[in-house]
Design a protein around this motif. Structure first.
Motif, short mmCIF file in Angstrom:
data_model
loop_
_atom_site.label_atom_id
_atom_site.label_comp_id
_atom_site.label_asym_id
_atom_site.label_seq_id
_atom_site.Cartn_x
_atom_site.Cartn_y
_atom_site.Cartn_z
N ASP A 78 0.73 -1.38 0.06
CA ASP A 78 0.01 -0.04 -0.19
C ASP A 78 0.93 1.33 0.09
O ASP A 78 1.86 1.23 0.40
CB ASP A 78 -0.96 0.02 1.33
N GLY A 79 0.27 2.17 -0.72
CA GLY A 79 0.91 3.74 -0.67
C GLY A 79 1.52 4.15 -1.89
O GLY A 79 2.00 5.26 -1.87
N ARG A 117 0.31 7.89 -2.64
CA ARG A 117 0.91 8.85 -1.91
C ARG A 117 2.32 9.11 -2.40
O ARG A 117 2.98 9.92 -2.17
CB ARG A 117 1.13 8.36 -0.53
N ARG A 120 -12.34 3.00 -8.24
CA ARG A 120 -11.39 3.98 -8.63
C ARG A 120 -11.86 4.48 -10.09
O ARG A 120 -12.40 3.72 -10.79
CB ARG A 120 -9.85 3.67 -8.42
#
Ligand code: IPE
Ligand code: IPE
Ligand code: MG
Length: 299
Positions: free
Chosen positions: A34-35, A38, A85
């Motif tokens: 995850d991430g 970001r 999404r």
């Protein structure tokens, strides 16, 4: 050059890997990668670039795992929720998955020499099939034999049944939830949440997670063993109750003849095993059928 094998560990990484390997090692590690977005924002690059680096990080992580002797890795690359999404992002992720996973699969032969096997599983159309079939078949199969339904049967019905549960589950990016990933299979795993964003994951982050696993190893082992023991005890109790009922039907007193009790117990276990195998085979056929129909539709 191979995607996974390229690049070896540095001397210092090798040195630390050897120290870590002296302790108990997880055999199966699961990652919630995850991430990516970001990371893309942080580095001011396109979102797709963040996802692409995320996939490349997976290849690098697999190499570290291979070097550490971890032969089984399960990754969460896309969830059902992720379909919410934007179309552009989902299409981009699917393109990357096609590209990168096929590259991994191409290397399968090479990796097999190292005892590594790759399976790419999708959850979306399969989970409903699992649950529907499971409930329908279990209701039929258990009308007369409710002893058959147990946690161990549920284990055997899942897609993950031919691999042991993960010893260690790692989620990156500081999020401390499982987002529906391997909920059943990680009930006795060491859960490690790390703040690093997935594309920035390093060998040292992996070492830290393994160290946390090692520090908790005996408590995890104890919990797992006592859970397995409890399962065995419950199954035995159910079988004994079934045999007692049978003996009573045959006109024996509740304890009956001990030889007869043993024979009935053995027969009860063997017959259950046979029923369960039949049930699992039927489930497997349904899955194969489903896959074939899915391939025909998408071809
Ligand atoms: C994980 O990174 C990759 C996928 C879910 C496909 P995210 O895309 O969730 O990135 P963040 O968590 O929003 O930073
Ligand atoms: C997490 O995805 C699952 C993957 C990394 C594939 P998300 O980042 O979308 O998870 P939630 O929805 O925030 O929990
Ligand atoms: Mg996320």
């Amino acid at each position: 050059m191979s995607w996974i094998r390229e690049g070896e560990l540095t001397i210092i990484e090798r040195f630390c890997a050897n120290i870590i390997k002296a302790g108990p090692m997880p055999k199966h590690v699961a990652f919630i990668m995850d991430g990516n977005r970001r990371y893309a924002r942080k580095c001011q690059v396109e979102r797709q670039q963040g996802h692409s680096q995320g996939f490349d990080k997976l290849a690098q992580t697999l190499r570290w795992c291979l070097n550490l002797g971890i032969r089984e890795v399960t990754v969460y690359a896309f969830s059902i929720e992720n379909f919410k999404r934007s179309k552009e992002e989902v299409d981009g992720l699917m393109d990357l998955a096609r590209q990168k996973f096929s590259r991994l699969l191409e290397e399968q032969e090479n990796l097999k020499k190292h005892g590594v096997c790759i399976r790419v599983l999708g959850d979306l159309p399969l989970l409903p099939l699992d649950i529907q079939e499971l409930i329908a078949q279990a209701v039929l199969a258990t009308r007369n034999y409710n002893n058959d339904v147990s946690e161990s049967l549920l284990d055997k019905c899942l897609y993950t049944n031919n691999s042991p549960d993960p010893d260690l589950l790692i989620r990156t990016s500081g999020e401390v939830r499982l987002s529906d990933f391997l909920l059943w299979q990680t009930s006795h795993s060491c859960l490690v949440f790390q703040s690093v964003l997935w594309p920035e994951y390093s060998f040292w982050n992996l070492c830290e997670a393994i160290l946390r696993f090692q520090m908790n190893y005996s408590a995890l082992q104890k919990a797992r063993d006592s859970y397995m023991e409890e399962r065995r005890r419950q199954q035995m109790e159910r079988d004994q109750a079934y045999v007692t009922k049978k003996l009573q039907q045959e006109g024996f007193a509740s304890h009956g003849d001990s030889q007869r009790r043993r024979t009935l117990l053995q027969r009860c276990t063997a017959m259950r095993e046979e029923r369960i195998q039949g049930f699992l085979q039927a489930l497997e056929h349904k899955r194969v059928d489903f896959f074939e129909r899915l391939c025909t539709v998408s071809a």
